[in-house]
Design an enzyme around this catalytic site. Structure first.
Site, mmCIF file in Angstrom:
data_model
loop_
_atom_site.group_PDB
_atom_site.id
_atom_site.type_symbol
_atom_site.label_atom_id
_atom_site.label_comp_id
_atom_site.label_asym_id
_atom_site.label_seq_id
_atom_site.Cartn_x
_atom_site.Cartn_y
_atom_site.Cartn_z
ATOM 1 N N GLY A 1 4.236 8.041 -8.520
ATOM 2 C CA GLY A 1 5.305 8.150 -8.034
ATOM 3 C C GLY A 1 6.334 7.500 -8.993
ATOM 4 O O GLY A 1 5.874 6.606 -9.699
ATOM 5 N N GLU B 1 -7.749 5.056 -5.487
ATOM 6 C CA GLU B 1 -8.113 6.274 -5.060
ATOM 7 C C GLU B 1 -7.529 7.295 -6.146
ATOM 8 O O GLU B 1 -8.016 8.411 -6.003
ATOM 9 C CB GLU B 1 -7.659 6.332 -3.724
ATOM 10 C CG GLU B 1 -6.246 6.369 -3.361
ATOM 11 C CD GLU B 1 -6.051 6.679 -1.860
ATOM 12 O OE1 GLU B 1 -5.032 7.251 -1.512
ATOM 13 O OE2 GLU B 1 -6.875 5.864 -0.864
ATOM 14 N N ILE C 1 7.050 4.282 5.239
ATOM 15 C CA ILE C 1 8.057 4.941 5.725
ATOM 16 C C ILE C 1 9.051 3.984 6.134
ATOM 17 O O ILE C 1 10.363 4.071 6.223
ATOM 18 C CB ILE C 1 7.759 6.200 6.843
ATOM 19 C CG1 ILE C 1 6.981 7.357 6.133
ATOM 20 C CG2 ILE C 1 9.004 6.753 7.632
ATOM 21 C CD1 ILE C 1 6.370 8.274 7.082
ATOM 22 N N GLY D 1 -0.619 4.331 -6.401
ATOM 23 C CA GLY D 1 -0.590 5.756 -6.295
ATOM 24 C C GLY D 1 0.193 6.384 -7.329
ATOM 25 O O GLY D 1 0.238 5.843 -8.615
#
Length: 423
Positions: free
Chosen positions: A210, A231, A306, A208
């Site tokens: 970040g 993605e 998380i 992703g």
């Protein structure tokens, strides 16, 4: 070729109790969002559906609960408050399956808000930086309203549509929302180094955006012939492409191309993908299809969480029972990488939160969702090392995960787990 009207006029076709889908991420059409939100006094019971969107979401104001209800397929920061306020809901769905909800009329759409490039001389527009479920939304919706924007990059791939597929046009030229590239901190650098060491030459990457993905990417400059099937991606891949580190030459699917379903980054990214045939944008039921992903040899999926319990269960969508984000495409790629020849499924996260709370835990919080099961995950990485869980017993997993937890928490985690199971 087309006759644009004001956004305020365009959204007058929307009636009370209708359902709208908004194109995702940086492609969320701000002029249409602002215009429909301004009708809050006259509209009632309008359901607004979308994945994560960038920019403002004034329709999500709890004061407008009688006018609009937010149905998030992935919960972004701009609408996260709606779940507790009562004017929003979350629909769990794999990103690979979201288009099917529209195609099979499980969720019928009255209106689709899309955001496109200026039509070319043949009348074709590009969906630009976000395709995801938008093609299915266009096919399913009764009315398609498009914001035409000269700042929307013209990307290659499946997101090319003809103006005849659009019912109403609004012309509004405004730069896309962007994300500045943030330098990784010391902890993220350590995680990035561990993950990069797991990546072999000729691997195909999914990651992703970040600080952790950026930290990984900065460590790949000496790798050779990497591929990209993801993605989403951001600026971090550009230099690797320009320096022939990411070539796509050894991918089995879309060889020689970088594949994605949406993009978020700086203006440099949007300029780079504009009319660039190396970058191919496809719908999420293609990019995230496990049967397609797994065909790439050495597929490496890098995702975060998380919290992770000591048996390997991964919670990535909620903090306890409180929804925070969504399932997204994590399981699509974890499974695809697991089934790939030589593939690696990686969960990377700091060992503690900013408040010093351990993210490696004896058990997930009550109500927490298991996004990736203990049977699916291969590697868990923190700044303290790599835990290889694949083929390991529960006792072996506990030991491996305790060893990469923060040293201040290791003894407590291990003791709490064995007390919990009566061991």
């Amino acid at each position: 070729m087309y006759s644009p009207i004001a956004a305020e006029e365009a959204v007058k076709v929307i009636k009370s109790n209708s359902r709208i889908y908004i194109q995702a991420a940086a492609a969320a059409p701000q002029s249409l969002i602002q215009a429909v939100s301004a009708r809050h006094e006259e509209l009632k019971g309008v359901e607004i559906c979308h994945l994560h969107t960038e920019g403002a979401a004034p329709y999500a104001n709890p004061e407008f609960r009688d006018s609009f209800h937010v149905n998030s397929f992935f919960i972004g920061k701009n609408v996260r408050h709606t779940l507790k306020a009562g004017n929003g809901s979350y629909t769990p769905v794999f990103l690979s399956e979201l288009p099917s909800l529209f195609k099979r009329s499980i969720i019928d759409l009255d209106v689709a808000f899309i955001h496109v490039s200026v039509p070319d001389r043949h009348g074709y527009c590009s969906l630009g930086v976000s395709v995801e479920a938008t093609l299915a939304a266009i096919d399913n919706a009764t009315t398609v309203i498009a914001q035409i924007n000269k700042y929307m990059p013209r990307t290659h791939g499946a997101g090319i549509i003809h103006v005849s597929e659009i019912d109403i046009f609004v012309e509004n030229h405004q730069p896309l929302p962007g994300h500045a590239v943030v330098a990784p901190n010391a902890i993220e650098e350590k995680i990035g180094a561990y993950v990069a060491n797991l990546i072999e030459d000729r691997s195909t990457l999914q990651m992703g955006i970040g600080s952790i993905p950026n930290a990984v990417l900065t460590r790949l400059t000496n790798h050779k012939d990497l591929g990209l099937h993801t993605e989403m991606f951001s600026d971090g891949v550009i230099d690797l492409i320009l320096n022939n580190v990411i070539t796509g030459n050894y991918k089995a699917i879309n060889r020689g191309r970088a594949l994605s379903t949406f993009l978020i980054g700086s203006q440099r990214l949007y300029d780079y993908v504009d009319d660039n045939p190396f970058v191919e944008m496809r719908a999420s039921n293609y990019t995230n299809d496990v049967s397609i992903i797994k065909q790439n040899p050495k597929m490496v999926a890098i995702n975060s969480a998380i919290e992770v319990d000591v048996t390997g269960q991964v919670c990535a969508d909620s903090i306890g029972a409180n929804m925070y984000s969504g399932v997204g495409g994590q399981m699509d790629f974890i499974r695809g990488a697991s089934l790939s020849e030589g593939g690696k499924a990686i969960i990377a996260l700091p060992s503690i939160t900013s408040k010093g709370i351990s993210r490696i835990v004896p058990a997930l919080k009550p109500g927490a969702g298991v996004v990736t099961t203990r049977s699916h995950v291969h590697y868990v990485v923190t700044e303290y090392g790599v835990a290889n869980l694949y083929g390991k017993t529960i006792k072996q997993r506990v030991k491996a995960l305790v060893n990469i937890a923060h040293p201040d928490h290791r003894e407590t985690i291990e003791r709490s787990y064995f007390e919990m199971i009566g061991g």
